[in-house]
Enzyme design. Sequence first.
Site, PDB file in Angstrom:
ATOM      1  N   HIS A 226      -2.206 -11.069  11.293  1.00 28.15           N
ATOM      2  CA  HIS A 226      -1.843  -9.610  10.941  1.00 28.15           C
ATOM      3  C   HIS A 226      -1.642  -8.775  12.349  1.00 28.15           C
ATOM      4  O   HIS A 226      -2.674  -8.664  13.199  1.00 28.15           O
ATOM      5  CB  HIS A 226      -2.874  -9.104  10.172  1.00 28.15           C
ATOM      6  CG  HIS A 226      -2.591  -7.359  10.002  1.00 28.15           C
ATOM      7  ND1 HIS A 226      -1.497  -7.120   9.473  1.00 28.15           N
ATOM      8  CD2 HIS A 226      -3.511  -6.496  10.173  1.00 28.15           C
ATOM      9  CE1 HIS A 226      -1.590  -5.611   9.505  1.00 28.15           C
ATOM     10  NE2 HIS A 226      -2.730  -5.332   9.941  1.00 28.15           N
TER      11      HIS A 226
ATOM     12  N   GLU B   4       0.694  -1.165  -0.146  1.00 25.37           N
ATOM     13  CA  GLU B   4      -0.105  -0.083   0.033  1.00 25.37           C
ATOM     14  C   GLU B   4       0.870   1.146   0.110  1.00 25.37           C
ATOM     15  O   GLU B   4       0.409   2.176   0.534  1.00 25.37           O
ATOM     16  CB  GLU B   4      -1.006   0.195   1.086  1.00 25.37           C
ATOM     17  CG  GLU B   4      -0.201  -0.089   2.525  1.00 25.37           C
ATOM     18  CD  GLU B   4      -1.208  -0.103   3.708  1.00 25.37           C
ATOM     19  OE1 GLU B   4      -1.870   1.028   3.912  1.00 25.37           O
ATOM     20  OE2 GLU B   4      -1.662  -1.317   4.341  1.00 25.37           O
TER      21      GLU B   4
ATOM     22  N   CYS C 127      -3.594  -4.015   4.213  1.00 26.54           N
ATOM     23  CA  CYS C 127      -2.587  -5.116   4.918  1.00 26.54           C
ATOM     24  C   CYS C 127      -2.790  -6.603   4.698  1.00 26.54           C
ATOM     25  O   CYS C 127      -2.363  -7.250   4.894  1.00 26.54           O
ATOM     26  CB  CYS C 127      -2.595  -5.050   6.478  1.00 26.54           C
ATOM     27  SG  CYS C 127      -2.135  -3.426   6.902  1.00 26.54           S
TER      28      CYS C 127
END
Lengths: 418, 81
Positions: A249, A83, A115
């Site tokens: 994550h 990103e 993400c």
Amino acid sequence: MGVAAGIEALNVYGGAASLDVRRLCVHRGLDMPRFDNLLMREKTVALPFEDPVTFAVNAAKPLVDALSPDERGRIEMVVTCTESGIDFGKSLSTYIHHYLGLAGNCRLFEIKQACYSGTAGLQMAVNFILSGTSPGAKALVICTDLSRFALADAAAIQEWAYSEPSSGAGAVAMLVSDTPHVLRIDPGAYGNHGFEVMDTCRPGPDTEAGDADLSLMAYLDCCERAFKDYSRRVDGADFRDSFAYLSFHTPFGGMVKGAHRHLMRKLYKAKPDDIEADFARRLSPSLTFGQRVGNTAGGSVYLGLAGLLESVDLAAPCRVGLFSYGSGCCSEFFSGVVTPEGQSRLRTQGIGAQLDRRHALSLDEYEDLLKGAQVIRFGQKDAAIAPDTIPAAWAAYQGQGRLALEGMVGYHRQYRFV
Amino acid sequence: MDRDTIWAVIVGQIREVVPELADRPIAETESMAELGLDSIERSEIIMNTLEAIGLDLPMVQVHGPKNLGELADLLHAKRHA
């Protein structure tokens, strides 16, 4: 069982400079009475001679260099997951492919979904291998992200405040093939959950905005629902019993702990002591590196996988559950098998030692970097970089065959191995 | 379940998650951030409250209240929707 597919080799590049997060919070006047619960220690800060390409190449080069020329020639796809793009059209993969010296018969492209990008890229590569359309082929999946949002103006600093302590930088390179020594993906074992939500975003090249509460809620909702979708596809799947270890994550460790608690309460009405013990045993090893580099966005779930392989005692093959979340939002819960042999391969990369060698920034050095006087901006046409803004960091960077950004000539980024 | 009961559950959950607040009066006009709670604690309190009042819905559906009184109103409305 058909063709195996997954991660053959994995490496992490955690940058050249780090910052102590507790000192940053004190400096910003953030009142965090229970700071330790957030499980943050350090974060990586990108220097002016670093960009998403240098991070990616520095992560991938040791993997590519370890291959024979024939093996290298079988890398038929380079997927960059990010990103932190540097151009609307040209993908990061084109630069990375060039500096890694890969063959021309190769798919080059970039993937974005906050993400979640790394998992989108990994699953695309795994499915390429599983499809059998090019037997013996390999794919290189590289997650590379960094944050320098305070560059724009004072308002950007304000927008960014909610995530400044956790925003890090780093790259994870994964060689994906039919010889998956590090992680053999369980084919067909995955679950997704996605929906439209404005929890965090990057509305401009040097800004990030978000709502910490909404982002956390979306993450928690996705964690529960992606796992439920996984268990719909996988007979007998049990969050508590099916996975010896987990990697989620990791925006910061406290968020992972919250998600784990949420799942354990929802699925099993587990008691606090049991939840704490389960977290310590199955999830905390995955925080090993994340606590040192901060949120690496697309790569963080794989940084977690690397951290757990670095730190746990693995006596036999076992199953790992992985949860990937990207704001906006999309998520996936999936699984794979790790082995002691894969663990020894991962440990030879010396990831922890490399993190130890980063230059520890003073707050003055950090504040100077935030002003961004030496940093190339998105869309800049021509520029030259003075690499020695922080002389000690530049001195330590050289002599290890790492890629450095030198400048721009007609929008074309110029790099050099130093 | 009436609104006063839901309010009492919210206050109880705040004090359970952050025991330091046991003796501090908590007003409906205050937000959890004003009580010094971080984002993890805030989500945990909401999660525990939903469970305690028997509401099973996505967390994002209870995002938005600016203070604890508004949160009680929203949960009451959801409970009786």
